[in-house]
Design a protein around this motif. Structure first.
Motif, PDB file in Angstrom:
ATOM      1  N   ASP A   1       6.067   6.007  11.680  1.00 26.55           N
ATOM      2  CA  ASP A   1       5.337   7.274  11.722  1.00 26.55           C
ATOM      3  C   ASP A   1       4.438   7.380  10.496  1.00 26.55           C
ATOM      4  N   PRO A   2       3.352   6.593  10.445  1.00 27.82           N
ATOM      5  CA  PRO A   2       2.486   6.610   9.261  1.00 27.82           C
ATOM      6  C   PRO A   2       1.774   7.946   9.113  1.00 27.82           C
ATOM      7  N   PRO A   3       1.391   8.303   7.883  1.00 25.52           N
ATOM      8  CA  PRO A   3       0.649   9.559   7.682  1.00 25.52           C
ATOM      9  C   PRO A   3      -0.664   9.564   8.456  1.00 25.52           C
ATOM     10  N   GLU A   4      -1.106  10.739   8.777  1.00 28.81           N
ATOM     11  CA  GLU A   4      -2.346  10.889   9.560  1.00 28.81           C
ATOM     12  C   GLU A   4      -3.543  10.395   8.757  1.00 28.81           C
ATOM     13  N   ASN A   5      -4.426   9.650   9.430  1.00 31.32           N
ATOM     14  CA  ASN A   5      -5.655   9.106   8.836  1.00 31.32           C
ATOM     15  C   ASN A   5      -5.378   8.165   7.668  1.00 31.32           C
ATOM     16  N   ALA A   6      -4.204   7.573   7.647  1.00 28.20           N
ATOM     17  CA  ALA A   6      -3.843   6.644   6.574  1.00 28.20           C
ATOM     18  C   ALA A   6      -3.702   5.237   7.138  1.00 28.20           C
ATOM     19  N   THR A   7      -3.877   4.256   6.275  1.00 28.55           N
ATOM     20  CA  THR A   7      -3.742   2.844   6.633  1.00 28.55           C
ATOM     21  C   THR A   7      -2.568   2.256   5.870  1.00 28.55           C
ATOM     22  N   VAL A   8      -1.700   1.546   6.583  1.00 28.81           N
ATOM     23  CA  VAL A   8      -0.535   0.907   5.986  1.00 28.81           C
ATOM     24  C   VAL A   8      -0.762  -0.599   5.976  1.00 28.81           C
ATOM     25  N   VAL A   9      -0.651  -1.195   4.804  1.00 30.19           N
ATOM     26  CA  VAL A   9      -0.803  -2.643   4.663  1.00 30.19           C
ATOM     27  C   VAL A   9       0.416  -3.192   3.932  1.00 30.19           C
TER      28      VAL A   9
ATOM     29  N   LEU B   1      -4.675  -8.555 -13.458  1.00 33.10           N
ATOM     30  CA  LEU B   1      -6.116  -8.616 -13.228  1.00 33.10           C
ATOM     31  C   LEU B   1      -6.427  -9.104 -11.823  1.00 33.10           C
ATOM     32  N   TYR B   2      -5.805 -10.201 -11.401  1.00 32.11           N
ATOM     33  CA  TYR B   2      -6.068 -10.713 -10.066  1.00 32.11           C
ATOM     34  C   TYR B   2      -5.487  -9.804  -8.988  1.00 32.11           C
ATOM     35  N   TYR B   3      -4.382  -9.144  -9.283  1.00 32.72           N
ATOM     36  CA  TYR B   3      -3.809  -8.230  -8.299  1.00 32.72           C
ATOM     37  C   TYR B   3      -4.736  -7.040  -8.073  1.00 32.72           C
ATOM     38  N   GLN B   4      -5.335  -6.517  -9.128  1.00 25.60           N
ATOM     39  CA  GLN B   4      -6.272  -5.413  -8.981  1.00 25.60           C
ATOM     40  C   GLN B   4      -7.519  -5.854  -8.222  1.00 25.60           C
ATOM     41  N   ARG B   5      -7.969  -7.067  -8.494  1.00 29.16           N
ATOM     42  CA  ARG B   5      -9.114  -7.610  -7.757  1.00 29.16           C
ATOM     43  C   ARG B   5      -8.774  -7.776  -6.277  1.00 29.16           C
ATOM     44  N   PHE B   6      -7.538  -8.147  -6.005  1.00 34.17           N
ATOM     45  CA  PHE B   6      -7.115  -8.313  -4.626  1.00 34.17           C
ATOM     46  C   PHE B   6      -7.031  -6.968  -3.893  1.00 34.17           C
ATOM     47  N   LEU B   7      -6.576  -5.922  -4.591  1.00 32.75           N
ATOM     48  CA  LEU B   7      -6.471  -4.606  -3.955  1.00 32.75           C
ATOM     49  C   LEU B   7      -7.831  -4.060  -3.540  1.00 32.75           C
ATOM     50  N   GLU B   8      -8.882  -4.534  -4.163  1.00 32.81           N
ATOM     51  CA  GLU B   8     -10.211  -4.079  -3.778  1.00 32.81           C
ATOM     52  C   GLU B   8     -10.577  -4.542  -2.365  1.00 32.81           C
TER      53      GLU B   8
ATOM     54  N   ASN C   1     -11.059  -0.730   4.421  1.00 32.53           N
ATOM     55  CA  ASN C   1     -10.629   0.556   4.987  1.00 32.53           C
ATOM     56  C   ASN C   1     -11.237   1.677   4.157  1.00 32.53           C
ATOM     57  N   PRO C   2     -12.491   2.024   4.417  1.00 36.81           N
ATOM     58  CA  PRO C   2     -13.200   2.970   3.554  1.00 36.81           C
ATOM     59  C   PRO C   2     -12.775   4.419   3.706  1.00 36.81           C
ATOM     60  N   VAL C   3     -11.981   4.749   4.720  1.00 36.07           N
ATOM     61  CA  VAL C   3     -11.616   6.143   4.992  1.00 36.07           C
ATOM     62  C   VAL C   3     -10.102   6.283   4.935  1.00 36.07           C
ATOM     63  N   GLY C   4      -9.629   7.343   4.308  1.00 39.27           N
ATOM     64  CA  GLY C   4      -8.210   7.656   4.297  1.00 39.27           C
ATOM     65  C   GLY C   4      -7.440   6.936   3.207  1.00 39.27           C
ATOM     66  N   ASP C   5      -6.191   7.368   3.041  1.00 41.13           N
ATOM     67  CA  ASP C   5      -5.324   6.744   2.053  1.00 41.13           C
ATOM     68  C   ASP C   5      -4.863   5.368   2.528  1.00 41.13           C
ATOM     69  N   ILE C   6      -4.505   4.515   1.570  1.00 38.62           N
ATOM     70  CA  ILE C   6      -4.022   3.168   1.855  1.00 38.62           C
ATOM     71  C   ILE C   6      -2.641   3.022   1.228  1.00 38.62           C
TER      72      ILE C   6
ATOM     73  N   ILE D   1      -5.273   4.404  -3.015  1.00 42.11           N
ATOM     74  CA  ILE D   1      -4.251   3.362  -2.915  1.00 42.11           C
ATOM     75  C   ILE D   1      -2.933   3.897  -3.451  1.00 42.11           C
ATOM     76  N   LYS D   2      -1.895   3.830  -2.618  1.00 40.82           N
ATOM     77  CA  LYS D   2      -0.569   4.309  -2.988  1.00 40.82           C
ATOM     78  C   LYS D   2       0.440   3.199  -2.707  1.00 40.82           C
ATOM     79  N   HIS D   3       1.297   2.938  -3.680  1.00 40.71           N
ATOM     80  CA  HIS D   3       2.273   1.871  -3.560  1.00 40.71           C
ATOM     81  C   HIS D   3       3.565   2.375  -2.926  1.00 40.71           C
ATOM     82  N   ALA D   4       4.191   1.504  -2.138  1.00 44.06           N
ATOM     83  CA  ALA D   4       5.534   1.734  -1.603  1.00 44.06           C
ATOM     84  C   ALA D   4       6.334   0.469  -1.887  1.00 44.06           C
ATOM     85  N   PHE D   5       7.176   0.506  -2.915  1.00 45.08           N
ATOM     86  CA  PHE D   5       7.910  -0.678  -3.332  1.00 45.08           C
ATOM     87  C   PHE D   5       9.184  -0.824  -2.508  1.00 45.08           C
TER      88      PHE D   5
END
Length: 250
Positions: free
Chosen positions: A42-50, A113-120, A126-131, A156-160
């Protein structure tokens, strides 16, 4: 202390006993695990889960020459090379839960540094909504540098995932497909060849998912051709992931 399944008592301070302790609120529900399963079902509305993870290191090495004979009739010999060299390549990967599309990035190191570059990459895709990024507890994922970078990228929001629950990350089974397409039976002379193989394998996986029509078929592409009785633990975890996929209707 007694196991929930009625097994023999465990020593209170034992490691196995600590793994099964209930949640702090006394409800018996694992909050981290419940939150991640909720993102799948049940992902949040207008959000993308990766789902994101790293693979490697993939290390190029020097292979002996092709067997042959010299002009004077002697067998060509080459000195044995036991070292693999200092060049290491890490492969960052993320799969979008909604449709099974994936992005990858090769890097010479596994750091913030590379992880931040990868998150881009998922951010641009996905230009719209939370990730919501489901990933493990690697230090570079939650370092001070990464937390400061996330302040400038609030979408961008993390879920560990909890420790010892890597099966909750759907990027893990995707790596099986990637290894078959990019690494199995290949010989790499330098990081550029690894990068080329990574790009080709990612494009091939995307075509397979599109041809399947549903991301649920992604699991059928990644599962092993047969199930062995000896790997009962791995099979049970794969079955859980498969059940999650079919429940979502991918």
């Amino acid at each position: 202390m007694r196991s929930p399944r009625g097994s023999p008592p465990r020593r209170p301070g034992s490691r196995s006993a600590c793994r099964r302790r209930p949640a702090r609120d006394g409800s018996g529900v694992r909050p981290k695990r419940t939150y991640i399963v909720g993102l799948y079902t049940d992902p949040p509305e207008n959000a993308t889960v990766v789902c994101a993870d790293e693979l490697g290191p993939v290390i190029p090495r020097t292979f002996p020459p092709t067997p042959g004979w010299s002009g004077d009739g002697h067998r060509i010999k080459a000195p044995l090379n036991y070292s693999r060299g200092p060049e290491k390549t890490w492969v960052y990967g993320a799969i979008r839960v909604r449709d099974g599309q994936a992005v990858t990035l090769t890097a010479s190191s596994r750091n913030s540094l590379y992880y931040q570059r990868f998150l881009e990459m998922p951010e641009q895709a996905n230009p719209v909504g939370d990730i919501h990024v489901i990933t493990d507890n690697l230090s570079s994922h939650n370092s001070k540098s990464t937390r400061e970078w996330l302040l400038d990228h609030p979408r961008i929001k993390h879920a560990f995932i909890p420790v010892g629950a890597c099966w909750l990350n759907l990027q893990e089974p995707w790596w099986r497909l990637f290894r078959r397409e990019a690494l199995a039976g290949q010989s790499f002379a330098d990081p550029n060849e690894i990068d080329h193989a990574t790009r080709q394998a990612t494009a091939c996986a995307a075509r397979k998912v599109i041809a399947a029509g549903q991301a649920a078929c992604l699991y059928s592409l990644m599962k092993p051709p047969r199930i062995r009785e000896r790997s009962s633990l791995r099979v049970s975890r794969s079955s859980i992931a498969a059940g999650c996929c079919w429940t979502l209707g991918w």
